[in-house]
Motif scaffolding. Structure first.
Motif, PDB file in Angstrom:
ATOM      1  N   CYS A  74     -73.485   2.055 -41.623  1.00  0.00           N
ATOM      2  CA  CYS A  74     -72.067   2.391 -41.746  1.00  0.00           C
ATOM      3  C   CYS A  74     -71.386   2.151 -40.407  1.00  0.00           C
ATOM      4  O   CYS A  74     -71.896   2.547 -39.351  1.00  0.00           O
ATOM      5  CB  CYS A  74     -71.905   3.852 -42.162  1.00  0.00           C
ATOM      6  SG  CYS A  74     -70.190   4.372 -42.441  1.00  0.00           S
TER       7      CYS A  74
ATOM      8  N   LYS B 265     -74.522   6.427 -52.475  1.00  0.00           N
ATOM      9  CA  LYS B 265     -75.546   6.405 -53.525  1.00  0.00           C
ATOM     10  C   LYS B 265     -76.162   5.006 -53.518  1.00  0.00           C
ATOM     11  O   LYS B 265     -75.477   4.005 -53.748  1.00  0.00           O
ATOM     12  CB  LYS B 265     -74.942   6.707 -54.895  1.00  0.00           C
ATOM     13  CG  LYS B 265     -75.932   6.567 -56.043  1.00  0.00           C
ATOM     14  CD  LYS B 265     -77.026   7.611 -55.987  1.00  0.00           C
ATOM     15  CE  LYS B 265     -78.131   7.396 -57.010  1.00  0.00           C
ATOM     16  NZ  LYS B 265     -77.722   7.103 -58.358  1.00  0.00           N
TER      17      LYS B 265
ATOM     18  N   GLN C  71     -68.017  12.910 -42.743  1.00  0.00           N
ATOM     19  CA  GLN C  71     -69.189  12.352 -43.415  1.00  0.00           C
ATOM     20  C   GLN C  71     -68.806  11.251 -44.395  1.00  0.00           C
ATOM     21  O   GLN C  71     -67.747  11.297 -45.024  1.00  0.00           O
ATOM     22  CB  GLN C  71     -69.954  13.446 -44.164  1.00  0.00           C
ATOM     23  CG  GLN C  71     -70.602  14.482 -43.261  1.00  0.00           C
ATOM     24  CD  GLN C  71     -71.366  15.518 -44.055  1.00  0.00           C
ATOM     25  OE1 GLN C  71     -70.963  15.916 -45.144  1.00  0.00           O
ATOM     26  NE2 GLN C  71     -72.502  15.966 -43.511  1.00  0.00           N
TER      27      GLN C  71
ATOM     28  N   ASP D 220     -73.608  10.976 -41.039  1.00  0.00           N
ATOM     29  CA  ASP D 220     -72.978  12.145 -40.431  1.00  0.00           C
ATOM     30  C   ASP D 220     -72.325  11.761 -39.105  1.00  0.00           C
ATOM     31  O   ASP D 220     -72.999  11.328 -38.169  1.00  0.00           O
ATOM     32  CB  ASP D 220     -74.033  13.227 -40.201  1.00  0.00           C
ATOM     33  CG  ASP D 220     -73.422  14.575 -39.831  1.00  0.00           C
ATOM     34  OD1 ASP D 220     -72.189  14.627 -39.632  1.00  0.00           O
ATOM     35  OD2 ASP D 220     -74.178  15.561 -39.746  1.00  0.00           O
TER      36      ASP D 220
ATOM     37  N   THR E 242     -76.408  10.497 -46.495  1.00  0.00           N
ATOM     38  CA  THR E 242     -75.186  10.907 -45.791  1.00  0.00           C
ATOM     39  C   THR E 242     -75.177  10.348 -44.378  1.00  0.00           C
ATOM     40  O   THR E 242     -76.121  10.565 -43.611  1.00  0.00           O
ATOM     41  CB  THR E 242     -75.086  12.437 -45.731  1.00  0.00           C
ATOM     42  OG1 THR E 242     -75.038  12.964 -47.066  1.00  0.00           O
ATOM     43  CG2 THR E 242     -73.827  12.867 -44.984  1.00  0.00           C
TER      44      THR E 242
ATOM     45  N   THR F 264     -79.110   9.466 -52.749  1.00  0.00           N
ATOM     46  CA  THR F 264     -77.817   9.546 -52.065  1.00  0.00           C
ATOM     47  C   THR F 264     -78.064   9.978 -50.629  1.00  0.00           C
ATOM     48  O   THR F 264     -78.761  10.959 -50.384  1.00  0.00           O
ATOM     49  CB  THR F 264     -76.880  10.545 -52.765  1.00  0.00           C
ATOM     50  OG1 THR F 264     -76.608  10.081 -54.092  1.00  0.00           O
ATOM     51  CG2 THR F 264     -75.557  10.664 -52.017  1.00  0.00           C
TER      52      THR F 264
ATOM     53  N   GLN G 287     -66.267   9.358 -49.254  1.00  0.00           N
ATOM     54  CA  GLN G 287     -66.041  10.216 -48.084  1.00  0.00           C
ATOM     55  C   GLN G 287     -65.690  11.625 -48.553  1.00  0.00           C
ATOM     56  O   GLN G 287     -64.545  11.932 -48.851  1.00  0.00           O
ATOM     57  CB  GLN G 287     -64.935   9.657 -47.188  1.00  0.00           C
ATOM     58  CG  GLN G 287     -64.793  10.419 -45.879  1.00  0.00           C
ATOM     59  CD  GLN G 287     -63.735   9.843 -44.952  1.00  0.00           C
ATOM     60  OE1 GLN G 287     -63.168   8.779 -45.205  1.00  0.00           O
ATOM     61  NE2 GLN G 287     -63.455  10.546 -43.865  1.00  0.00           N
TER      62      GLN G 287
ATOM     63  N   THR H 232     -70.876   9.447 -47.652  1.00  0.00           N
ATOM     64  CA  THR H 232     -72.081   9.456 -48.481  1.00  0.00           C
ATOM     65  C   THR H 232     -72.212   8.129 -49.214  1.00  0.00           C
ATOM     66  O   THR H 232     -71.208   7.480 -49.540  1.00  0.00           O
ATOM     67  CB  THR H 232     -72.062  10.596 -49.512  1.00  0.00           C
ATOM     68  OG1 THR H 232     -70.940  10.414 -50.391  1.00  0.00           O
ATOM     69  CG2 THR H 232     -71.956  11.941 -48.819  1.00  0.00           C
TER      70      THR H 232
END
Length: 288
Positions: free
Chosen positions: A89, A65, A61, A19, A17, A15, A56, A63
């Motif tokens: 993202c 997986k 942030q 940021d 993140t 997973t 979210q 995240t």
């Protein structure tokens, strides 16, 4: 600036993140820049699969997986140390922007399209779909001759649909009975100047750098896989398969893509043949 982008290198099963500290994420979508799935020795293939399960957890942030799978019918599965994903993202941050739509659609079967997505306008400067995952599966394990993954957009006025084409086959007429894609969408109206996108088609450039030119200097960029085709000259076992763009650099108004390509090989010296390539969408955020 309403648009921000991030990318992360990772292994499947982890997973990660994204940021956006200092910003409030109002909407987002995720996509693949690059993927690689490997056994620890070459084998038949039953299943190839990657998914990005996004969430979210707080306002700054996102995240994801990252799931990846390659397996046969004899208990051989993914070799994580030789498998990787570059996930990206795109987010609208801080202030709502009616000129930009970010969307996602999962589990689109081969030859079909997603549900309807409302566009910001019927006149767009960017209207692009990209891969965020896929699942290909034979009824039983077989050699691989070719793998094809492709997504696009069909639009009618202010309504869009994400199209999916996905296949895996060998030389004996066996084809994937499970074939579906996950995809993201970036749409921006002609009045939006906070994001640019350039498509680069049919790239197969191992060992080289491909420059992508934009209208003005950029603060950041991400690369998103739109189309993928890989094939052997004849079918074989698979040791490792994947492609896209693993690394890039922003230099002023140029984004330099390192070794964009599709690849596949076994343990007997067989590699991808002609007709293997990737098409990429490079999304740039201009400096302010």
């Amino acid at each position: 600036m309403p648009i921000a982008v991030r990318h992360i290198h990772t292994e499947p099963s982890k997973t990660v993140t994204f940021d956006f500290s200092g910003h409030k994420v109002l909407s987002y979508t995720v996509g693949l820049a690059y993927w690689r799935l490997s056994f620890n020795n070459d084998n038949h293939v039953r299943t190839l699969k990657i998914s990005l399960a996004a969430n979210q957890p707080n306002e700054a942030q996102v995240t994801v997986k990252v799931n990846g799978e390659i397996r046969d019918d004899s208990g051989n599965t993914i070799h994580l140390a030789d498998s990787s994903v570059v996930a990206c993202c795109i987010a609208v941050v801080d202030n709502k922007d009616s000129n930009v739509v970010l969307a996602s659609a999962n589990g689109i079967s081969d030859g079909t399209q997603s549900g309807p997505i409302t566009l910001p306008s019927s006149t767009l400067s960017i209207d692009a779909a990209f891969l965020s995952g896929f699942e290909l599966g034979y009824g039983s394990d077989n050699h691989v001759l070719s793998v094809d993954l492709s997504t696009g957009v069909s639009a009618n006025g202010t309504t869009a649909y994400i199209r999916a084409d996905a296949s895996m086959s060998d030389s004996s007429g066996n084809k994937a009975t499970t074939a579906k894609l996950d995809a993201g969408l970036l749409a921006a109206s002609t009045t939006e100047n906070g994001v640019y996108a350039v498509a680069k088609l049919n790239l197969q450039a191992p060992g080289t750098t491909v420059p992508v030119e934009f209208k003005e200097p950029l603060s950041d960029a991400v690369v998103l896989l739109q189309d993928y085709q890989v094939r052997f000259a004849k079918d074989h076992h698979v040791r490792s398969i994947g492609g896209g763009c693993h690394q890039w650099a922003v230099e002023g108004s140029t984004v330099r893509l390192t070794t964009p390509r599709a690849f596949m090989w076994d343990d007997s010296g067989n590699n991808e043949s002609s007709g293997s390539s990737v098409s990429l969408l490079v999304v740039g955020v201009p400096k302010t």
